[in-house]
Design a protein around this motif. Structure first.
Motif, PDB file in Angstrom:
ATOM      1  N   SER A  14      39.204  -4.914 -47.376  1.00  0.00           N
ATOM      2  CA  SER A  14      40.338  -5.319 -46.544  1.00  0.00           C
ATOM      3  C   SER A  14      39.919  -6.398 -45.551  1.00  0.00           C
ATOM      4  O   SER A  14      40.661  -7.380 -45.337  1.00  0.00           O
ATOM      5  CB  SER A  14      40.901  -4.109 -45.784  1.00  0.00           C
ATOM      6  OG  SER A  14      41.465  -3.179 -46.676  1.00  0.00           O
ATOM      7  N   GLU A  17      39.490  -9.714 -47.340  1.00  0.00           N
ATOM      8  CA  GLU A  17      40.764 -10.383 -47.588  1.00  0.00           C
ATOM      9  C   GLU A  17      41.246 -11.091 -46.331  1.00  0.00           C
ATOM     10  O   GLU A  17      41.756 -12.223 -46.391  1.00  0.00           O
ATOM     11  CB  GLU A  17      41.804  -9.375 -48.063  1.00  0.00           C
ATOM     12  CG  GLU A  17      43.120 -10.018 -48.466  1.00  0.00           C
ATOM     13  CD  GLU A  17      44.046  -9.056 -49.187  1.00  0.00           C
ATOM     14  OE1 GLU A  17      45.003  -8.581 -48.531  1.00  0.00           O
ATOM     15  OE2 GLU A  17      43.813  -8.795 -50.380  1.00  0.00           O
ATOM     16  N   ASP A  18      41.072 -10.453 -45.183  1.00  0.00           N
ATOM     17  CA  ASP A  18      41.473 -11.067 -43.913  1.00  0.00           C
ATOM     18  C   ASP A  18      40.646 -12.325 -43.640  1.00  0.00           C
ATOM     19  O   ASP A  18      41.190 -13.363 -43.227  1.00  0.00           O
ATOM     20  CB  ASP A  18      41.293 -10.059 -42.775  1.00  0.00           C
ATOM     21  CG  ASP A  18      41.671 -10.646 -41.429  1.00  0.00           C
ATOM     22  OD1 ASP A  18      42.822 -11.100 -41.281  1.00  0.00           O
ATOM     23  OD2 ASP A  18      40.822 -10.667 -40.521  1.00  0.00           O
ATOM     24  N   ARG A  21      41.734 -15.130 -45.898  1.00  0.00           N
ATOM     25  CA  ARG A  21      43.008 -15.697 -45.453  1.00  0.00           C
ATOM     26  C   ARG A  21      42.776 -16.674 -44.297  1.00  0.00           C
ATOM     27  O   ARG A  21      43.417 -17.731 -44.218  1.00  0.00           O
ATOM     28  CB  ARG A  21      43.953 -14.587 -45.013  1.00  0.00           C
ATOM     29  CG  ARG A  21      45.319 -15.102 -44.579  1.00  0.00           C
ATOM     30  CD  ARG A  21      46.225 -13.986 -44.051  1.00  0.00           C
ATOM     31  NE  ARG A  21      46.761 -13.163 -45.125  1.00  0.00           N
ATOM     32  CZ  ARG A  21      46.374 -11.927 -45.395  1.00  0.00           C
ATOM     33  NH1 ARG A  21      45.400 -11.361 -44.681  1.00  0.00           N
ATOM     34  NH2 ARG A  21      46.917 -11.243 -46.368  1.00  0.00           N
ATOM     35  N   ARG A  22      41.841 -16.334 -43.408  1.00  0.00           N
ATOM     36  CA  ARG A  22      41.611 -17.166 -42.221  1.00  0.00           C
ATOM     37  C   ARG A  22      40.758 -18.400 -42.504  1.00  0.00           C
ATOM     38  O   ARG A  22      41.023 -19.477 -41.979  1.00  0.00           O
ATOM     39  CB  ARG A  22      40.943 -16.329 -41.116  1.00  0.00           C
ATOM     40  CG  ARG A  22      41.905 -15.372 -40.429  1.00  0.00           C
ATOM     41  CD  ARG A  22      41.270 -14.716 -39.238  1.00  0.00           C
ATOM     42  NE  ARG A  22      40.296 -13.695 -39.622  1.00  0.00           N
ATOM     43  CZ  ARG A  22      39.099 -13.559 -39.079  1.00  0.00           C
ATOM     44  NH1 ARG A  22      38.692 -14.398 -38.138  1.00  0.00           N
ATOM     45  NH2 ARG A  22      38.281 -12.600 -39.469  1.00  0.00           N
ATOM     46  N   THR A  36      33.927  -9.261 -38.438  1.00  0.00           N
ATOM     47  CA  THR A  36      35.285  -8.720 -38.359  1.00  0.00           C
ATOM     48  C   THR A  36      35.263  -7.198 -38.250  1.00  0.00           C
ATOM     49  O   THR A  36      36.058  -6.600 -37.531  1.00  0.00           O
ATOM     50  CB  THR A  36      36.095  -9.135 -39.611  1.00  0.00           C
ATOM     51  OG1 THR A  36      36.201 -10.556 -39.652  1.00  0.00           O
ATOM     52  CG2 THR A  36      37.480  -8.520 -39.607  1.00  0.00           C
TER      53      THR A  36
END
Length: 220
Positions: A14, A17-18, A21-22, A36
């Protein structure tokens, strides 16, 4: 976040994926994922031995998100035609949702998919196997044509053909399932994602479905 000993693979995926995306696939690193999560990058490597392994795992997770919903339809009882139609419509809806709801992440995953061809092949194999299960149910119930009643099985010269393969139900079901998957590629292959927002997309899907059903259904 949680201490290292409470870390799970799902949390890492998870967070990955974050990060993707960033930062995008070109700049995202394992260190970014660890930061993160508030853990050391060594903790991430305990679950995924390399950056490539982590990217492959997150790609597999993304591709497989629709499998459970599709499997529920596959495992239902009831008319095979209805189940196959809903299965194909559900796949289209899931793919379209990914492409339209988060186009940036979708583009990122298209890059990752290109890096992990074996993961993609496994994903496709799972989907075709589910279609085959539905087709098999339809053949066994008499709703769909069997190998012995399908005229396309006998197209062309059969003089030198192996008679055991001409009426082999396993071969027929497998090839039929793959044909259905490939025929509907416009509605699940990301190469066609730009057309999925077209207001006429659903109408085109239904028109194609009617052609597919006409080829599968037993003649009255």
């Amino acid at each position: 976040m949680s201490p290292d000993n409470a870390l799970t693979a799902e949390q890492i995926l998870s967070a990955t994926e974050d990060v993707l995306r960033r930062f995008g696939p070109a700049k995202a690193t394992v260190v970014d994922v660890a930061r993160t999560l508030g853990v050391s990058h060594g903790s991430v490597y305990r679950f995924f031995p390399s950056k490539a392994a982590l990217r492959e795992a997150v790609t597999e997770r993304w591709l497989d998100q629709a499998h459970d919903e599709l499997r529920l339809i596959t495992d239902e009882t009831g008319p095979a035609a209805d189940r196959l139609h809903r299965w194909l419509a559900t796949l289209f809806a899931a793919k379209r949702r990914k492409a339209l709801d988060d186009p940036q992440l979708f583009a990122t995953y298209m890059t990752l998919v290109g890096e992990n061809s074996s993961t993609v092949e496994t994903h496709i194999g799972t989907l075709i196997a589910q279609i085959a299960d539905i087709v098999r149910d339809g053949v066994e119930s008499g709703e769909f044509r069997s190998a012995s009643t399908d005229p396309t099985t006998h197209v062309g010269s059969t003089a030198s053909a192996d008679p055991t393969t001409l009426a082999d139900p396993t071969t027929h079901i497998g090839s039929t399932a793959r044909a259905v998957f490939e025929a509907t590629a416009h509605f699940h292959n990301p190469a066609h994602a730009a057309s999925w927002s077209d207001p006429a997309a659903d109408e085109r899907f239904e028109a194609l479905w009617r052609l597919i059903l006409g080829g599968l259904a037993t003649r009255a």
